[in-house]
Structures are given as C-alpha cells and as structure tokens.
Design a protein around this motif. Structure first.
Motif, short mmCIF file in Angstrom:
data_model
loop_
_atom_site.label_atom_id
_atom_site.label_comp_id
_atom_site.label_asym_id
_atom_site.label_seq_id
_atom_site.Cartn_x
_atom_site.Cartn_y
_atom_site.Cartn_z
N VAL A 1 0.85 -1.20 0.00
CA VAL A 1 0.00 0.00 0.00
C VAL A 1 0.89 1.25 0.00
CG1 VAL A 1 -1.60 1.34 1.43
CG2 VAL A 1 -2.02 -1.09 1.04
N ALA A 2 1.93 1.24 0.83
CA ALA A 2 2.85 2.39 0.88
C ALA A 2 3.54 2.58 -0.47
CB ALA A 2 3.88 2.17 1.99
N ALA A 3 3.93 1.48 -1.10
CA ALA A 3 4.62 1.57 -2.39
C ALA A 3 3.72 2.18 -3.46
CB ALA A 3 5.10 0.20 -2.84
N VAL A 4 2.45 1.74 -3.51
CA VAL A 4 1.55 2.27 -4.54
C VAL A 4 1.25 3.75 -4.28
CG1 VAL A 4 -0.72 2.04 -5.63
CG2 VAL A 4 0.58 0.01 -5.05
N ARG A 5 1.12 4.13 -3.01
CA ARG A 5 0.90 5.55 -2.69
C ARG A 5 2.06 6.39 -3.23
NH1 ARG A 5 -1.47 4.55 3.02
NH2 ARG A 5 -3.65 4.38 2.43
N ALA A 6 3.29 5.88 -3.07
CA ALA A 6 4.46 6.64 -3.51
C ALA A 6 4.60 6.62 -5.04
CB ALA A 6 5.72 6.05 -2.88
N ARG A 7 4.27 5.48 -5.64
CA ARG A 7 4.50 5.32 -7.08
C ARG A 7 3.39 5.91 -7.94
NH1 ARG A 7 6.51 -1.02 -7.51
NH2 ARG A 7 8.56 -0.68 -6.61
N GLN A 8 2.17 5.94 -7.40
CA GLN A 8 1.02 6.37 -8.21
C GLN A 8 0.26 7.48 -7.50
OE1 GLN A 8 0.54 5.31 -11.23
NE2 GLN A 8 2.12 3.75 -11.15
N PRO A 9 0.86 8.68 -7.41
CA PRO A 9 0.14 9.76 -6.76
C PRO A 9 -1.18 10.01 -7.50
CG PRO A 9 2.32 10.49 -7.56
CD PRO A 9 2.14 9.08 -8.00
N GLY A 10 -2.23 10.26 -6.74
CA GLY A 10 -3.53 10.50 -7.39
C GLY A 10 -4.42 9.28 -7.31
N VAL A 11 -3.81 8.08 -7.25
CA VAL A 11 -4.62 6.86 -7.06
C VAL A 11 -5.00 6.78 -5.59
CG1 VAL A 11 -4.53 4.33 -7.06
CG2 VAL A 11 -3.57 5.60 -8.99
N SER A 12 -6.25 6.43 -5.31
CA SER A 12 -6.70 6.27 -3.93
C SER A 12 -6.39 4.84 -3.49
CB SER A 12 -8.20 6.56 -3.88
OG SER A 12 -8.70 6.13 -2.66
N VAL A 13 -5.51 4.69 -2.49
CA VAL A 13 -5.06 3.35 -2.07
C VAL A 13 -5.42 3.12 -0.61
CG1 VAL A 13 -3.13 1.74 -2.13
CG2 VAL A 13 -3.01 3.84 -3.47
N GLN A 14 -5.99 1.96 -0.33
CA GLN A 14 -6.34 1.63 1.05
C GLN A 14 -5.88 0.22 1.39
OE1 GLN A 14 -10.30 2.62 2.58
NE2 GLN A 14 -10.80 3.37 0.55
#
Ligand SMILES: C[S@@+](CC[C@H](N)C(=O)[O-])C[C@H]1O[C@@H](n2cnc3c(N)ncnc32)[C@H](O)[C@@H]1O
Length: 252
Positions: A70-83
């Motif tokens: 989850v932390a990786a996707v938040r950093a890699r894909q700003p703008g995507v809502s990740v939970q």
C-alpha cells in the motif's frame, strides 16, 4: 505473511511477470478511457500503473492487505486512492466502480467466492468483474520449473497447483458461485527473457510468496541442491519463460 516483503523484492520476483501481464489482462477486461476502476490485491502496483495510464490516476482506486505494498503504490502512483483492505471486505459502497479487477490475487484470498462477490457488489450493474491466476495447475505458470524441481526433491512440498482459480475452468466456477454472470474465460500469455540463470534464480531467495517462502525455508545445502536442479531443467541462458494465466470476466 509471504507478502510482508518490500516492493523491490516483489518486483524482482513476480513483478517481472506481472508487469507485462497487466496490459494483456486490462485488454481482456475491456478497460477503456472514461471508466472508474478498482484494483483488488494491487501489490506494489503492476496493474494499478496500467489502469492509471489508461484511465487517469484520479479514476483508479486500489486495495491490498500488505502494508508495504500500500505504501509503495501511494508513492508510485500519486492520485490513485489506495487503502489497506482485503477483497472479502471492501471498504466501498455498492456500485461505485465501472469495473473491478484482481490480477494474480484470487488464489491468495481466504474466501475467493466472498472476495469475488464483494468485487461484484462494488461494481455497477452491468460493469465488468475480472480476475486472472497463473496456470499453476496446468504447469504453465512462471514458477513451474521451480515447483517441479522442489517436488522432485521433496514430494510432500505443497506447490501452488491446488490453489483457487489456478486450473482451467475453476475461475469461472468461482465467478458463477459469486453471482457474476455472462462469463468468459481465456488463457493469457506473456514471454519474459532471462539474461542469465542467476538473474532468474536470485529473486527466489528473497522470500516472496509461497515459492520464495519454500526456498528460504531450506538450509544452505538444500537451497543449493534445489538451485542446481532448476539449472539442469532450464535451457542455457539467455532463455525465455512463457507464462500463462487463466482469466475470467463477467458482469456484475
Ligand atoms: C501475486 S500478488 C499480485 C499483486 C499485483 N496484483 C500484481 O499483479 O503484481 C498477490 C497480492 O494479493 C494480495 N492479497 C492476499 N490476500 C488478499 C485478499 N484476501 N484480498 C486482497 N488481496 C490479497 C497480496 O498482499 C499480494 O499483494
């Protein structure tokens, strides 16, 4: 537990196959501009990146139970809502998405039918629910040489062949049980070139997923024995691994 690993380790072990699979799977699911999509079990974001590229990051949501992913996707894909969430209990209201996808996840769900039912619940009526799982049962997944060698050395080792969705027809059965209709099944394929045996082997020692878990459970001698048997079974480098995944899609 086997996915409590860093995003880089995952990328080197499985991302090398799941990244090229993502556009093939998104085509199969009919992902197209204008849609709003949910990526279930996003991992470090192989499919998330493909969805964000097609739809725009603001139109993509993603969930995964692994904190590091989850932390990786938040950093890699700003703008995507990740939970942080599991498929079986999606934190969304009904019919929020045009489409919900799970790439290489159904076989890890504690309750695959409940997970697929949840994916259908959060997808608008008539929207596409889609999933794919490597053909571990048919011996055409990217890890088949590893598991063949591991079971030759120890026939009691549980490989991934019995997992949900990992054989012909099983994903469609699970979709039907989850109430998804108008089902289609297909076999997706990716070819990945490995420049050397070491480049192929080394990521197995990072402890990612069931295969990495098995490799790292062995002592040094056992690991070396497994490594050398894999080397014997593979063609001389460079070689291509052709990996196939069963995919199913249907309507919510
Ligand atoms: C093989 S990885 C696939 C990751 C990514 N979709 C890809 O294609 O690279 C499996 C993922 O499923 C996640 N997972 C495991 N159990 C899950 C569940 N019950 N619901 C949702 N995701 C789950 C794991 O944390 C891991 O990120």
């Amino acid at each position: 537990m086997s996915f409590a690993v860093g995003a880089d380790a995952y990328d080197r072990f499985m991302g090398r196959y799941s990244q090229p699979l993502a556009p093939v799977f998104a085509d199969f699911a009919g992902v197209a501009a204008g849609q709003c999509a949910l990526d279930v079990g996003c991992g470090p974001g192989a499919l998330t990146a493909e969805l964000a590229g097609r739809l725009g990051a603001d139109s993509v949501s993603a969930v995964d139970p692994s904190e590091s992913f989850v932390a990786a996707v938040r950093a890699r894909q700003p703008g995507v809502s990740v939970q942080r969430a599991a498929a079986e209990e999606l934190p969304f209201e009904e019919q929020l998405f045009d489409t919900a996808l799970a790439q290489l996840v159904v076989h890890f769900m504690a309750d695959p039918v409940a997970g697929l039912r949840e994916m259908a619940r959060v997808t608008r009526k008539g929207g596409v629910v889609a999933a794919c799982v490597w053909d571990h049962g048919g011996g055409q997944g990217p890890l088949s040489v590893f598991w063949t060698a591991a079971r030759e050395l120890d026939p009691n080792v549980p490989d991934e062949s019995q997992l949900a969705g990992a054989r012909e027809g099983h994903l469609a059965e699970l979709f039907a049980a989850a109430g998804v209709h108008d089902l289609e099944e297909s076999l997706l394929s990716v070819d990945v070139e490995h420049p050397s045996f070491e480049e192929w082997w080394e990521p197995f020692t990072l402890g990612v997923g069931p295969a990495g878990g098995h490799a790292t459970s062995l002592d040094a001698a056992g690991q070396a024995e497994l490594r050398e048997l894999c080397r014997e079974k593979l063609p001389p480098a460079p070689f291509v691994v052709s990996a196939r995944a069963w995919a199913a899609r249907g309507l919510a």
